[in-house]
Each structure stands twice: as C-alpha cells, then as structure tokens.
Design an enzyme around this catalytic site. Structure first.
Site, mmCIF file in Angstrom:
data_model
loop_
_atom_site.group_PDB
_atom_site.id
_atom_site.type_symbol
_atom_site.label_atom_id
_atom_site.label_comp_id
_atom_site.label_asym_id
_atom_site.label_seq_id
_atom_site.Cartn_x
_atom_site.Cartn_y
_atom_site.Cartn_z
ATOM 1 N N GLY A 158 -10.529 8.085 5.553
ATOM 2 C CA GLY A 158 -11.821 9.120 5.761
ATOM 3 C C GLY A 158 -13.081 8.448 6.095
ATOM 4 O O GLY A 158 -13.885 9.327 6.549
ATOM 5 N N GLY A 165 -8.159 9.488 8.987
ATOM 6 C CA GLY A 165 -8.813 9.570 10.281
ATOM 7 C C GLY A 165 -9.539 10.543 10.586
ATOM 8 O O GLY A 165 -10.142 11.041 11.791
ATOM 9 N N LYS A 204 0.871 -1.397 -0.040
ATOM 10 C CA LYS A 204 -0.030 0.070 -0.001
ATOM 11 C C LYS A 204 0.878 1.228 -0.160
ATOM 12 O O LYS A 204 1.372 1.625 1.039
ATOM 13 C CB LYS A 204 -1.039 -0.166 1.297
ATOM 14 C CG LYS A 204 -1.660 1.487 1.217
ATOM 15 C CD LYS A 204 -2.513 1.460 2.691
ATOM 16 C CE LYS A 204 -3.196 2.704 2.832
ATOM 17 N NZ LYS A 204 -3.912 2.928 4.231
#
Lengths: 64, 276
Positions: free
Chosen positions: B202, B174, B113
């Site tokens: 998000g 976050g 990632k």
C-alpha cells in the site's frame, strides 16, 4: 491417460512422475507438486501418476 | 520500551531478521518493472539487501521473457540480495503451504512471506487461513513473515503461534494509498515493542515510508511504488533515503505535539513592545 500439467489437460503414457519431468525437460530451478502436495526432488521417481492427477511445475518468478 | 530503543545509541542500528543482520531497512519487490535492467538498477539504487520473489508455472522462456524461469533467476542472482519468497495468489491454506515447501526447495531458504488471500477485490489477507498456515509452516521449520491486516487480535494470535515477524499492511496491495490507519499500526507497535514489524503493501510515496519508520516500524517492504514510478531508479533512491530519514527521525526522538502555539524565538528583548 489424461492428466493435468500446469492446468492443461494432456495425454501421457508416463506412470512415474520422474519420467514425466524428464520428458518436460525444465530449464533452471524448479519445483513440483502433485494434487496440491509438494513432491521433493528426491522422490520424483517414487511417485506414481494416476488418471486426472494435477501436476504443477513452477519456477522462480518476479514477485512483490 | 520504544523510548529506550530511541535513546539507545550504544549499539549499531541493524535490522535483525531471521537470524541475520542487515544494515538496510528497505525490502524491495521484483515485479512490474518496465525492463530487466531497470529492475536491476532499481534494486541496486535502493540499497535493499532483501528482495521478494515468487514461484509460477514454468511456461518455458521466450526471448525477452525475463520475468520467469532461468533468465530471471540469473538476473536476480547477479544482484546479490537475499531472497524472500512469497505465496502470492494463494487462496487456500493448502496452496500456501505447498507453495512455501516448493519455495524452500527452489530458493534454499526457510523464509516465506506468507500470503493467504481472502478477497480478490482488495487482496486482503484471510486471517483464519493465515493463522492456520502460519501454525503449520512454523511447525515445519519455516521463518514465517505473515502478511496481515492491522488487526491487533490477529497480530496477537500470530505472535502466540510463534511468529517473530509481523508484516501488517499500510493499505491494500498496489493502491499506493499509504498508511490508511496509522493509529492501528501504532497500537501494534506499542503492543509488541520487541517484535520485528515491517509495513508491507500500500505504500505509494517516500513520505509514506518515512511515516512508517517514524512510528517505530523496523522496516518497509514495497514494490509497486518503485516499479510503477515514472523513474523507478530515481524513486528507488528516494525510498532508500526516506526509510533512512524516518528511522533516524525515530531514533532521534521527535518533539511532542502541542495544542497551542509556542514561539521558538525568545520573547525577551523583543523590540517595539511596551508595557501597557
């Protein structure tokens, strides 16, 4: 000589990365980079250390 | 192309990711949980088959220090999930590439990632660094999961480099704000109907995950929304169900929106009506 190990300035007499790693005796899985370049485990004893080198030893951690 | 996916009931609905098939479309993070047992229970309850992890300086394990080192590694292995290492916190291309290489050795996967952060205020991906790092990591044989913004041009460039997966944000990491630009996410989905798209970052509530899946996204990745919930294990179950509901709703094909009201109850035979 002085090097940086995980951001901390330390004094070491080791001139070979593998010997430094042996001394640190990390537990479990880990990986190493020197001066922001990855060093595969098979090459630890092929990499020489110089003064002011930056060694990072990282381990699995939580992540998002 | 999206309509055909929604109408196709001939094949089992699996998520194809990096050469493997998965039945679950919720990917889960491992950070911020109140305790190791809650992390394990949340992962289990979520039914997620993939969890994100990171690499950090090994400070040495202390009692109760489950988040790093061998204790965490043992906990994680016990969950049986596949691991998706991240390059979280990397601000430069070199940092990200080196972290990916270290992750490949430690976690024994070529999945990464890819995060190249351009701004500490909102942890927004640096699009230029992301492109440069993606190109190099693909060349080195990594399966790159790029964490990107919802910018179509950036997404096109990532695809042109060879990315088979895109992970646009719903909102900054976050924040729990949900999909702040569903139009942009919808444009990306329609532009790349065959690509694997995962909304990452998000998400705050299960309804956000439903929305992402209803847009036709292939999966959702989240961490804070579960870990910071009052009851993370219960929230993990909620997100598991939300992702399923959104996916089923997408495949079922939702009705078209209308501008004007249209009664659902038949007009014919309605009592008390008299022709004027």
């Amino acid at each position: 000589m002085h090097i940086y190990f995980n951001g901390e300035k330390i004094e070491t007499h080791h001139t070979v990365l593998g010997k430094l790693i042996e001394e640190k005796c990390p537990a479990g899985e880990y990986a190493v980079a020197v001066n922001e370049s990855f060093v595969p485990r098979s090459e630890y004893f092929s990499v020489n250390l110089s003064a002011e080198d930056k060694v990072e030893l990282v381990a699995p951690m939580v992540g998002g | 192309m999206l309509d055909s996916k929604a109408n196709d009931t001939s094949t089992k609905d699996v998520l194809e990711l990096g050469g493997k098939s998965y039945s679950q479309r919720l990917l889960i993070g491992t950070a911020l949980y109140p305790s190791p047992s809650i992390m394990q229970s949340a992962i289990s309850k979520s039914s997620a088959e993939i969890a994100t992890v990171s690499l950090r300086r090994q400070q040495g394990s202390k009692p109760g220090d489950y988040e790093a080192g061998s204790d965490f590694w043992e906990l994680l292995k016990a969950t049986g999930v596949d691991l998706l290492p991240n390059t979280a916190g990397c601000h430069s291309v070199k940092e990200a590439i080196t972290t990916a290489q270290m992750a490949r050795e430690v976690f024994k996967t070529n999945w990464i990632k890819l995060e190249v952060i351009g701004n500490d205020y909102n942890l927004q991906p640096d699009p230029f660094g992301l492109l440069e790092a993606s190109e190099e990591l693909i060349r080195q044989g990594f399966e790159v999961f790029p964490y990107c913004t919802d910018d179509l041009v950036l997404c096109e460039k990532l695809v042109n480099l060879g990315c088979k997966i895109l992970m646009p944000w719903g909102a900054p990491i976050g924040t729990g704000r949900g999909l702040i630009n569903p139009y942009a996410l919808s444009v990306i989905r329609n532009r790349f109907p065959e690509l694997t798209l995962i909304v990452d970052a998000g998400i705050g509530k299960p309804s956000h995950a439903v929305q992402a899946m209803e847009l036709g996204y292939d999966a959702v990745l989240l961490n804070t929304a579960i870990a910071n919930a009052l009851d993370p294990v219960k929230m993990a179950a909620a997100f598991r169900d939300a992702v399923k509901a959104g996916r089923t709703g997408f495949l079922a094909g939702a009705m078209q929106e209308r501008s004007l009201a249209s009664p659902s109850t038949p007009e014919t035979g309605k009592p008390f009506w008299h022709q004027q």
